[in-house]
Design a protein around this motif. Structure first.
Motif, short mmCIF file in Angstrom:
data_model
loop_
_atom_site.label_atom_id
_atom_site.label_comp_id
_atom_site.label_asym_id
_atom_site.label_seq_id
_atom_site.Cartn_x
_atom_site.Cartn_y
_atom_site.Cartn_z
N UNK A 189 -7.04 30.10 54.29
CA UNK A 189 -8.16 29.94 54.97
C UNK A 189 -9.44 29.07 54.64
N UNK A 190 -10.12 28.65 55.34
CA UNK A 190 -11.34 27.91 54.90
C UNK A 190 -12.53 28.35 55.12
N UNK A 191 -13.38 28.72 54.20
CA UNK A 191 -14.69 29.16 54.14
C UNK A 191 -15.68 28.07 53.81
N UNK A 192 -16.88 28.03 54.53
CA UNK A 192 -17.78 27.29 54.29
C UNK A 192 -18.84 27.76 53.12
N UNK A 193 -18.92 29.02 53.04
CA UNK A 193 -19.83 29.56 51.96
C UNK A 193 -19.38 31.05 51.53
N UNK A 194 -19.34 31.39 50.46
CA UNK A 194 -19.03 32.66 49.95
C UNK A 194 -20.20 33.13 48.96
N UNK A 195 -20.98 34.32 49.42
CA UNK A 195 -22.24 34.75 48.24
C UNK A 195 -21.75 36.41 47.86
N UNK A 196 -21.93 36.39 46.81
CA UNK A 196 -21.66 37.61 46.26
C UNK A 196 -22.93 38.17 45.38
N UNK A 197 -23.57 38.92 45.78
CA UNK A 197 -24.92 39.63 45.34
C UNK A 197 -24.47 40.96 45.04
N UNK A 198 -23.43 41.62 44.88
CA UNK A 198 -22.98 42.66 45.02
C UNK A 198 -22.91 43.25 43.46
N UNK A 199 -21.59 43.12 43.08
CA UNK A 199 -21.49 43.34 41.52
C UNK A 199 -20.22 42.39 41.26
N UNK A 200 -20.32 42.07 39.84
CA UNK A 200 -19.11 41.03 39.20
C UNK A 200 -18.12 41.81 39.25
N UNK A 201 -16.89 41.19 39.57
CA UNK A 201 -15.69 41.81 39.79
C UNK A 201 -15.05 42.19 41.24
N UNK A 202 -16.02 41.96 42.20
CA UNK A 202 -15.84 42.25 43.61
C UNK A 202 -15.01 40.99 44.14
N UNK A 203 -15.18 39.69 43.54
CA UNK A 203 -14.63 38.65 43.97
C UNK A 203 -13.69 38.18 42.41
N UNK A 204 -12.55 37.62 42.76
CA UNK A 204 -11.91 37.08 41.51
C UNK A 204 -12.47 35.74 41.38
N UNK A 205 -13.27 35.59 40.19
CA UNK A 205 -13.90 34.36 40.17
C UNK A 205 -13.00 33.08 40.07
N UNK A 206 -11.90 33.17 39.21
CA UNK A 206 -10.97 32.26 38.92
C UNK A 206 -10.29 31.76 40.08
N UNK A 207 -9.91 32.99 40.99
CA UNK A 207 -9.18 32.28 42.24
C UNK A 207 -10.42 31.67 43.13
N UNK A 208 -11.53 32.08 43.38
CA UNK A 208 -12.63 31.48 43.97
C UNK A 208 -12.73 29.81 43.39
N UNK A 209 -12.91 29.92 42.17
CA UNK A 209 -13.04 28.33 41.73
C UNK A 209 -11.60 27.62 41.97
N UNK A 210 -10.40 28.29 41.98
CA UNK A 210 -9.42 27.57 42.15
C UNK A 210 -9.45 26.84 43.76
N UNK A 211 -9.45 27.95 44.56
CA UNK A 211 -9.77 27.42 45.95
C UNK A 211 -11.03 26.50 46.53
N UNK A 212 -12.16 26.64 45.54
CA UNK A 212 -13.00 25.71 45.64
C UNK A 212 -12.65 24.26 45.23
N UNK A 213 -11.98 24.13 44.38
CA UNK A 213 -11.54 23.00 43.78
C UNK A 213 -10.60 22.30 44.64
N UNK A 214 -9.72 23.11 45.43
CA UNK A 214 -8.73 22.66 46.29
C UNK A 214 -9.22 22.36 47.59
N UNK A 215 -10.86 22.77 47.97
CA UNK A 215 -11.37 22.41 49.12
C UNK A 215 -11.15 23.40 50.20
N UNK A 216 -10.75 24.50 49.90
CA UNK A 216 -10.53 25.61 50.93
C UNK A 216 -11.98 26.44 51.11
N UNK A 217 -12.49 26.40 49.99
CA UNK A 217 -14.02 27.13 49.88
C UNK A 217 -14.92 25.82 49.73
N UNK A 218 -15.83 25.55 50.54
CA UNK A 218 -16.80 24.33 50.52
C UNK A 218 -17.97 24.89 49.41
#
Length: 361
Positions: A189-218
């Protein structure tokens, strides 16, 4: 807890403590009031005094409390769910507007997926709709308990270009939210923007950074962190905006939180609630007569970028955990947009400001 002395019921003996020094002696306490920085569980409170019957947390979330442990000992728990819903919604909308101005000023936002449509998520939906932004609401647990609400499917929400999270952190149960957004959901998938203002841990931060560096999360915006306050500086470094868990921090939300908990305390012990002495006052923001674009106006009205800059200053500090807490605890609370007044010339020039609730003078 903000203005606790004014809002605690009359005839209650209030003893204040600093949570950084640990919990106080609870032997003579009938009630304990805390915030999210205090974790309560069998390890932190192994010996529960018989007199303690009520615990209140001045926060929307309760993942810092072992609910089962305390309830099994006959202690009533109360939280301030919804106290900061408007403040969180304003944080999300401010981040969205700043991101659009910077990344795609001439283009529409795209479709926004709101994951978790409780009080905070609903406030976000209301603001998005006020701006005419198409949003997809995903909340299967709410669909089960609310006959008037229909949740989108997971496929529908993951097909959105922007995601914003407003769920509690649950590792167990029918609908766990820990690492809800993970490699599996990001893959393909491709996302322009992902926001987490809920709780840490809801998003797998390392996975998010991985897909950001690959260009799938802008881009991504994070206000909460998995190992908070020991936040991941590499993850924060790549963020469009990174803040120290302050999305829900406003003068109004903090007063709401304290009042909700004090009213719960009064009801539990059959006491008369306090009559507030404060008034919700507005604040006039002076702007010099120079040229402003929307981003500059927003940055004057909301400290989101100031917090971002302050957090980035901590990246190389060995005491970043302490300083992270200081950023949360020592900065003055902002006023929500409804309580701000600025020159009519600016609200006329930028209609987004009136949609946020800013009043002209």
């Amino acid at each position: 807890m903000h203005k606790i002395e004014e809002l605690v019921p009359p005839h209650v003996h209030l003893s204040l403590y600093n949570p950084t020094d640990g919990l106080p002696d609870l032997k003579q306490a009938d009630a304990l009031l805390i915030r999210t920085v205090t974790h309560l569980n069998p390890e932190t409170v192994p010996n529960l005094p018989d007199k303690l019957k009520f615990i209140g947390t001045g926060s929307s979330g309760t993942d810092h409390i072992d609910n089962e442990y305390f309830e099994s000992h006959g202690i009533t728990l109360a939280d301030a769910n919804g106290c900061n819903a408007r403040a969180v919604a304003e944080y999300v909308m401010t981040a969205l507007l700043l991101w659009k101005e910077d990344r795609q000023p001439a283009k529409p936002f795209g479709k926004v997926g709101v994951i978790g449509v409780g009080k905070a998520g609903s406030a976000v939906v209301n603001l998005l709709q006020n701006f005419g932004i198409e949003c997809v609401q995903y909340d299967p647990p709410r669909e089960k308990r609310d006959p008037d609400f229909t949740s989108a499917s997971m496929k529908e929400v993951l097909n959105c270009e922007i995601l914003t999270f407003h769920v509690p952190l649950n590792k167990k149960g029918e609908h766990p939210t820990f690492h809800w957004l993970n490699e599996q959901k990001l893959e393909g998938r491709h996302f322009k923007l992902i926001i987490n203002a809920a709780r840490g841990g809801v998003i797998d931060e390392l996975a998010l950074m991985k897909f950001y560096t690959k260009g799938f999360v802008a881009d991504y915006v994070l206000d909460v962190w998995e190992a908070e306050p020991d936040f991941n500086t590499k993850v924060a470094n790549h963020a469009f905006i990174a803040t120290p868990h302050i999305a829900g921090y406003s003068e109004q939300s903090k007063i709401n939180a304290t009042k909700i908990i004090c009213d719960e305390l009064a009801a539990f012990f059959d006491l008369e609630p306090a009559i507030p002495k404060y008034k919700n006052v507005s604040r006039t923001i002076d702007f010099a007569h120079i040229k402003y674009d929307l981003s500059k106006v927003l940055n004057r009205l909301h400290p989101i970028k100031e917090y971002d800059a302050a957090l980035r200053d901590l990246f190389e500090r060995p005491d970043k955990k302490v300083l992270f807490r200081n950023l949360r605890n020592e900065w003055p609370y902002r006023f929500e947009y409804e309580y701000l007044r600025i020159r009519k010339e600016l609200t006329d020039k930028f209609p987004e400001l009136r949609k946020l609730g800013v009043h002209p003078i």
